[in-house]
Design a protein around this motif. Structure first.
Motif, mmCIF file in Angstrom:
data_model
loop_
_atom_site.group_PDB
_atom_site.id
_atom_site.type_symbol
_atom_site.label_atom_id
_atom_site.label_comp_id
_atom_site.label_asym_id
_atom_site.label_seq_id
_atom_site.Cartn_x
_atom_site.Cartn_y
_atom_site.Cartn_z
ATOM 1 N N SER A 1 41.403 -78.125 45.639
ATOM 2 C CA SER A 1 40.973 -78.880 44.482
ATOM 3 C C SER A 1 40.184 -78.113 43.349
ATOM 4 O O SER A 1 39.413 -78.863 42.555
ATOM 5 N N SER A 2 40.111 -76.812 43.188
ATOM 6 C CA SER A 2 39.423 -76.079 42.481
ATOM 7 C C SER A 2 39.189 -76.427 40.904
ATOM 8 O O SER A 2 38.469 -76.036 40.186
ATOM 9 N N TYR A 3 40.679 -76.918 40.450
ATOM 10 C CA TYR A 3 40.541 -77.411 39.128
ATOM 11 C C TYR A 3 40.251 -78.866 38.848
ATOM 12 O O TYR A 3 40.407 -79.371 37.892
ATOM 13 N N ILE A 4 39.480 -79.601 39.672
ATOM 14 C CA ILE A 4 39.124 -80.902 39.711
ATOM 15 C C ILE A 4 37.436 -80.895 39.637
ATOM 16 O O ILE A 4 36.954 -80.609 40.415
ATOM 17 N N ASN A 5 37.132 -81.350 38.435
ATOM 18 C CA ASN A 5 35.626 -81.564 38.300
ATOM 19 C C ASN A 5 35.291 -82.640 37.266
ATOM 20 O O ASN A 5 35.908 -82.823 36.471
ATOM 21 N N GLY A 6 34.235 -83.391 37.673
ATOM 22 C CA GLY A 6 33.734 -84.455 36.976
ATOM 23 C C GLY A 6 34.665 -85.624 36.976
ATOM 24 O O GLY A 6 34.835 -86.617 36.281
ATOM 25 N N THR A 7 35.576 -85.858 38.160
ATOM 26 C CA THR A 7 36.565 -87.068 38.507
ATOM 27 C C THR A 7 36.075 -87.855 39.552
ATOM 28 O O THR A 7 35.536 -87.452 40.333
ATOM 29 N N VAL A 8 36.161 -89.229 39.461
ATOM 30 C CA VAL A 8 36.089 -90.094 40.472
ATOM 31 C C VAL A 8 37.367 -90.695 40.708
ATOM 32 O O VAL A 8 38.156 -91.305 40.180
ATOM 33 N N VAL A 9 37.974 -90.048 42.090
ATOM 34 C CA VAL A 9 38.873 -90.444 42.780
ATOM 35 C C VAL A 9 39.048 -91.971 43.316
ATOM 36 O O VAL A 9 37.765 -92.389 44.152
ATOM 37 N N LEU A 10 40.005 -92.965 42.817
ATOM 38 C CA LEU A 10 39.722 -94.173 43.511
ATOM 39 C C LEU A 10 40.860 -94.234 44.702
ATOM 40 O O LEU A 10 41.873 -93.500 44.751
ATOM 41 N N ALA A 11 40.297 -94.877 45.923
ATOM 42 C CA ALA A 11 40.890 -94.933 47.156
ATOM 43 C C ALA A 11 40.600 -96.425 47.587
ATOM 44 O O ALA A 11 39.965 -96.624 48.506
ATOM 45 N N ASN A 12 41.335 -97.242 46.839
ATOM 46 C CA ASN A 12 41.230 -98.867 46.952
ATOM 47 C C ASN A 12 42.374 -99.332 47.230
ATOM 48 O O ASN A 12 42.432 -100.618 47.322
ATOM 49 N N GLY A 13 43.415 -98.827 47.731
ATOM 50 C CA GLY A 13 44.709 -99.397 48.035
ATOM 51 C C GLY A 13 45.641 -99.981 46.759
ATOM 52 O O GLY A 13 46.573 -100.635 46.774
ATOM 53 N N GLY A 14 44.937 -99.762 45.414
ATOM 54 C CA GLY A 14 45.543 -100.474 44.282
ATOM 55 C C GLY A 14 44.934 -101.768 44.029
ATOM 56 O O GLY A 14 45.301 -102.856 44.697
ATOM 57 N N GLU A 15 44.534 -101.814 42.842
ATOM 58 C CA GLU A 15 43.862 -103.059 42.534
ATOM 59 C C GLU A 15 44.886 -103.822 41.988
ATOM 60 O O GLU A 15 45.564 -103.561 41.132
#
Length: 243
Positions: free
Chosen positions: A223-237
């Motif tokens: 994930s070296s190109y991912i920075n400043g991101t919040v990943v949602l892991a919620n099953g889909g709202e």
């Protein structure tokens, strides 16, 4: 498979739930894991489980409501390559039903402790030119509800801090990201987990190991190109999708 051999990881709140699953995953991938918690017995169990799986770990106790103990935790951890700010508390009470003490406790554990740990440990990562920080937030940070405002506010602050730290330390090789879980089956949510799970598109609650997999990806070089991101892991709202 991720290879974290030679890296040291500090995981807060690692004696149960998501934190425990994260610690086990990191240990299985070769990281030297510092297991944080308050209960030495539960800490020893996690350290022992990591060792049984062929990894290395040690336990460090600290009360995150005490700024001095947070500073000591950082000092005891020493040079770390990976920091997972997972420890958190939640009281789903109304605003009038939330005491000043409860509000302060939410902020101290959920917001101030990560702030102090990043302030103590990120400069060393930056000096070495490499590091990964993952903050475990919550969908409560972005989804308004009639209860739990103190909890949601404390986690919303962490999401802003995630983006700020990514900007502050990113140029020096330190990546800062977050993962925002929906309802997850833990000891603290067991009595309501299945009910809460019905609110998402999957119609079921998440498991700690599922969140740990996201954390593992975010601390790994994949994930070296991912920075400043919040990943949602919620099953889909449900409210987030059309129809």
């Amino acid at each position: 498979m991720s290879d974290l051999t030679g890296r040291t990881a500090l995981v807060t709140g690692a004696t149960a739930g998501i934190g425990r699953a994260v610690a086990l995953q990191l240990g299985a991938r070769g990281a030297d894991v510092i297991v944080h918690g308050r209960d030495p017995g539960r800490g020893a169990e996690v350290v022992g489980e990591i060792a049984r799986r062929g990894g290395t770990a040690r336990f460090v106790a600290a009360d995150l409501t005490d700024a001095g103990e947070v500073a000591q935790l950082a000092a005891d951890a020493g040079e770390v390559d990976i920091l997972v700010n997972n420890a958190g508390i939640y009281d789903f009470t109304s605003t009038p039903g939330t005491s000043a003490e409860s509000f302060d406790r939410h902020v101290a554990i959920n917001t101030r402790a990560p702030f102090l740990l990043v302030g103590a440990l990120a400069p060393g990562m930056a000096k070495r030119g490499r590091g990964a920080i993952v903050n475990v937030t919550s969908t409560a940070a972005t989804s308004a509800a009639p209860i739990g405002a103190a909890y949601g506010a404390s986690k919303a602050a962490v999401e802003l801090l995630t983006r700020s730290w990514a900007t502050e330390f990113g140029a020096d090789g330190v990546r800062v990201n977050g993962v925002s879980p929906g309802p997850v089956r833990t000891a603290g949510t067991a009595h309501v987990a299945d009910l809460l799970g019905q609110a998402n598109i999957r119609g079921q609650v998440g498991e700690p190991e599922e969140i740990a997999e996201v954390v593992l990806f975010l601390v790994d070089d994949r994930s070296s190109y991912i920075n400043g991101t919040v990943v949602l892991a919620n099953g889909g709202e449900r409210s987030a999708l059309p129809g």
